[in-house]
Design a protein around this motif. Structure first.
Motif, PDB file in Angstrom:
ATOM      1  N   VAL A 187       0.725  -1.082  -0.442  1.00  0.00           N
ATOM      2  CA  VAL A 187       0.126   0.576   0.091  1.00  0.00           C
ATOM      3  C   VAL A 187       1.068   1.252  -0.099  1.00  0.00           C
ATOM      4  N   ARG A 188       1.973   1.572   0.516  1.00  0.00           N
ATOM      5  CA  ARG A 188       3.244   2.106   1.047  1.00  0.00           C
ATOM      6  C   ARG A 188       3.569   2.240  -0.496  1.00  0.00           C
ATOM      7  N   GLY A 189       4.169   1.788  -1.236  1.00  0.00           N
ATOM      8  CA  GLY A 189       4.562   1.452  -2.176  1.00  0.00           C
ATOM      9  C   GLY A 189       3.218   2.166  -3.661  1.00  0.00           C
ATOM     10  N   LEU A 190       2.315   1.494  -3.240  1.00  0.00           N
ATOM     11  CA  LEU A 190       1.692   2.092  -4.354  1.00  0.00           C
ATOM     12  C   LEU A 190       1.294   3.139  -3.897  1.00  0.00           C
ATOM     13  N   GLN A 191       0.982   3.563  -3.395  1.00  0.00           N
ATOM     14  CA  GLN A 191       0.819   5.530  -2.912  1.00  0.00           C
ATOM     15  C   GLN A 191       1.624   6.103  -3.392  1.00  0.00           C
ATOM     16  N   GLY A 192       3.337   6.352  -3.264  1.00  0.00           N
ATOM     17  CA  GLY A 192       4.001   6.649  -3.945  1.00  0.00           C
ATOM     18  C   GLY A 192       3.967   6.487  -5.248  1.00  0.00           C
ATOM     19  N   THR A 193       3.791   5.391  -5.834  1.00  0.00           N
ATOM     20  CA  THR A 193       4.048   5.275  -7.422  1.00  0.00           C
ATOM     21  C   THR A 193       2.676   6.023  -8.359  1.00  0.00           C
ATOM     22  N   LEU A 194       1.249   5.563  -7.624  1.00  0.00           N
ATOM     23  CA  LEU A 194       0.358   7.181  -8.138  1.00  0.00           C
ATOM     24  C   LEU A 194       0.432   8.405  -7.780  1.00  0.00           C
ATOM     25  N   PHE A 195       1.337   8.514  -6.962  1.00  0.00           N
ATOM     26  CA  PHE A 195       1.711  10.385  -7.041  1.00  0.00           C
ATOM     27  C   PHE A 195       2.550  10.460  -8.287  1.00  0.00           C
ATOM     28  N   GLU A 196       3.656   9.485  -8.156  1.00  0.00           N
ATOM     29  CA  GLU A 196       4.540   9.591  -9.312  1.00  0.00           C
ATOM     30  C   GLU A 196       3.550   9.802 -11.012  1.00  0.00           C
ATOM     31  N   TRP A 197       3.176   8.794 -10.734  1.00  0.00           N
ATOM     32  CA  TRP A 197       2.000   8.082 -12.118  1.00  0.00           C
ATOM     33  C   TRP A 197       0.842   9.457 -12.438  1.00  0.00           C
ATOM     34  N   SER A 198       0.563  10.199 -11.327  1.00  0.00           N
ATOM     35  CA  SER A 198       0.235  11.420 -12.254  1.00  0.00           C
ATOM     36  C   SER A 198       0.888  12.479 -12.062  1.00  0.00           C
ATOM     37  N   PHE A 199       2.080  12.345 -12.481  1.00  0.00           N
ATOM     38  CA  PHE A 199       3.070  13.257 -13.568  1.00  0.00           C
ATOM     39  C   PHE A 199       3.510  12.873 -15.259  1.00  0.00           C
ATOM     40  N   TRP A 200       3.301  11.013 -15.078  1.00  0.00           N
ATOM     41  CA  TRP A 200       4.399  10.162 -15.980  1.00  0.00           C
ATOM     42  C   TRP A 200       3.213  10.368 -16.912  1.00  0.00           C
ATOM     43  N   ARG A 201       1.782  10.123 -16.711  1.00  0.00           N
ATOM     44  CA  ARG A 201       0.908   9.743 -17.645  1.00  0.00           C
ATOM     45  C   ARG A 201       0.275  10.387 -18.483  1.00  0.00           C
ATOM     46  N   PRO A 202       0.684  11.732 -17.805  1.00  0.00           N
ATOM     47  CA  PRO A 202      -0.217  12.906 -18.713  1.00  0.00           C
ATOM     48  C   PRO A 202       1.284  12.744 -19.870  1.00  0.00           C
ATOM     49  N   LYS A 203       2.172  12.388 -20.374  1.00  0.00           N
ATOM     50  CA  LYS A 203       2.956  12.392 -21.385  1.00  0.00           C
ATOM     51  C   LYS A 203       2.076  11.437 -22.528  1.00  0.00           C
ATOM     52  N   TYR A 204       1.029  11.119 -22.371  1.00  0.00           N
ATOM     53  CA  TYR A 204       1.168   9.925 -23.274  1.00  0.00           C
ATOM     54  C   TYR A 204      -0.499  10.315 -23.394  1.00  0.00           C
ATOM     55  N   PRO A 205      -1.164  10.672 -24.560  1.00  0.00           N
ATOM     56  CA  PRO A 205      -2.938  10.769 -25.183  1.00  0.00           C
ATOM     57  C   PRO A 205      -3.244   9.496 -24.597  1.00  0.00           C
ATOM     58  N   SER A 206      -3.105   8.446 -24.547  1.00  0.00           N
ATOM     59  CA  SER A 206      -3.695   7.444 -24.771  1.00  0.00           C
ATOM     60  C   SER A 206      -3.483   6.176 -23.108  1.00  0.00           C
ATOM     61  N   GLU A 207      -4.194   5.325 -22.902  1.00  0.00           N
ATOM     62  CA  GLU A 207      -3.428   4.276 -22.761  1.00  0.00           C
ATOM     63  C   GLU A 207      -3.189   3.442 -23.661  1.00  0.00           C
ATOM     64  N   GLU A 208      -3.178   3.312 -24.911  1.00  0.00           N
ATOM     65  CA  GLU A 208      -2.218   2.748 -25.689  1.00  0.00           C
ATOM     66  C   GLU A 208      -0.937   2.967 -25.930  1.00  0.00           C
ATOM     67  N   MET A 209      -0.614   4.312 -26.264  1.00  0.00           N
ATOM     68  CA  MET A 209       0.130   4.467 -26.299  1.00  0.00           C
ATOM     69  C   MET A 209       1.699   4.783 -24.887  1.00  0.00           C
ATOM     70  N   ALA A 210       0.916   4.894 -23.665  1.00  0.00           N
ATOM     71  CA  ALA A 210       1.381   5.006 -22.284  1.00  0.00           C
ATOM     72  C   ALA A 210       1.551   3.330 -21.818  1.00  0.00           C
ATOM     73  N   ALA A 211       1.012   2.722 -22.486  1.00  0.00           N
ATOM     74  CA  ALA A 211       1.181   1.056 -22.973  1.00  0.00           C
ATOM     75  C   ALA A 211       2.429   0.638 -23.119  1.00  0.00           C
ATOM     76  N   SER A 212       2.763   0.596 -25.052  1.00  0.00           N
ATOM     77  CA  SER A 212       3.698   1.091 -25.694  1.00  0.00           C
ATOM     78  C   SER A 212       5.008   1.453 -25.086  1.00  0.00           C
ATOM     79  N   ALA A 213       4.588   2.377 -24.093  1.00  0.00           N
ATOM     80  CA  ALA A 213       5.835   2.942 -24.106  1.00  0.00           C
ATOM     81  C   ALA A 213       6.651   1.933 -22.865  1.00  0.00           C
TER      82      ALA A 213
END
Length: 249
Positions: free
Chosen positions: A141-167
């Motif tokens: 849970v602690r690790g996932l909380q940190g990951t979710l926070f970082e994800w909120s910065f990383w994810r907008p770099k990719y317009p779609s789920e497909e692009m994010a998954a491909s990366a």
């Protein structure tokens, strides 16, 4: 900025003055380093500085009044028995105490970091249904909380789920192969209930696993409950892909 108001304690020779004193730290994030600032009569400032130097910081060591400290240090010190006589009151910066610093890694570096982290979860930390409220659960849970926070910065770099998954797919495939190979001897000595099968993935399988993580993290809510739900969701989806299967012990 995080700012506290204090009063001279009743035992102080300055108690009759009733002068307020302010201690603040110019910071925007809970883990951002800065130097303490004081505002008030010099004798009372000296008294507060002495008290703070004996108060615990965030990591339980004494506050470094003359050095660099974090808002988390100041919050811990102000909530300690040492500072209680000064009646500290947070008057500004409650939001700072709940805001971690944004990631310093580049998008590419975060991609590799996520891939490595996800591979570790799949191969070692998600071997089977994790017992709720166990040490393993709390650690996840602690690790996932940190990951979710970082994800909120990383994810907008990719317009779609497909692009994010491909990366994520290529570094995730490499990280999964590395983790499985690294733990080969561990598997042989201490078989576990669940493990990733096969030990190396095809590009198509890696893409599927990446899709699972992107979809799951995109829909996860912040906080303990969101992270806990995400653990269960990841486990269910990876099992549904057929990439994790029962191993006899």
């Amino acid at each position: 900025m995080i700012r506290y108001r204090l009063m001279p304690p009743s035992t102080s020779s300055f108690a009759r003055i009733k002068n307020e004193l302010f201690v603040w730290l110019d910071a925007d994030y809970q883990d951002q380093l800065g130097r303490l600032q004081f505002e008030g009569p010099a004798p009372i400032v000296a008294e507060v500085r002495r008290a703070l130097s004996n108060a615990p910081g965030y990591r339980e060591s004494k506050m470094n009044v003359d050095g660099l400290v974090m808002p988390l240090d100041l919050r811990t010190a102000m909530g300690s028995n040492v500072m209680r006589p000064f009646q500290p009151e947070l008057v500004e910066g409650a939001n700072v105490l709940t805001s971690p610093s944004p990631p310093t890694l580049t998008t590419e570096e975060l991609t590799v970091e996520f891939a490595s982290r996800f591979a570790t979860w799949v191969v070692t930390n998600l071997p089977g249904p994790v017992k709720v409220r166990s040490y393993a659960w709390e650690h996840l849970v602690r690790g996932l909380q940190g990951t979710l926070f970082e994800w909120s910065f990383w994810r907008p770099k990719y317009p779609s789920e497909e692009m994010a998954a491909s990366a994520l797919a290529v570094p995730l495939r490499e990280a999964l192969a590395h983790e499985t190979a690294r733990l080969k001897n561990v598997y042989e000595r201490h078989p576990i209930d669940q493990r990733l099968v096969p030990p190396s993935l095809t590009p198509e399988e890696a893409q599927q696993v990446a899709n699972v993580f992107v979809e799951a993290l995109d829909t996860a809510a912040p906080g303990d409950d969101g992270a806990a739900t995400l653990i269960v969701r990841l486990h269910e989806q990876l099992l549904a892909l057929g990439l994790m299967s029962r191993r006899e012990t």
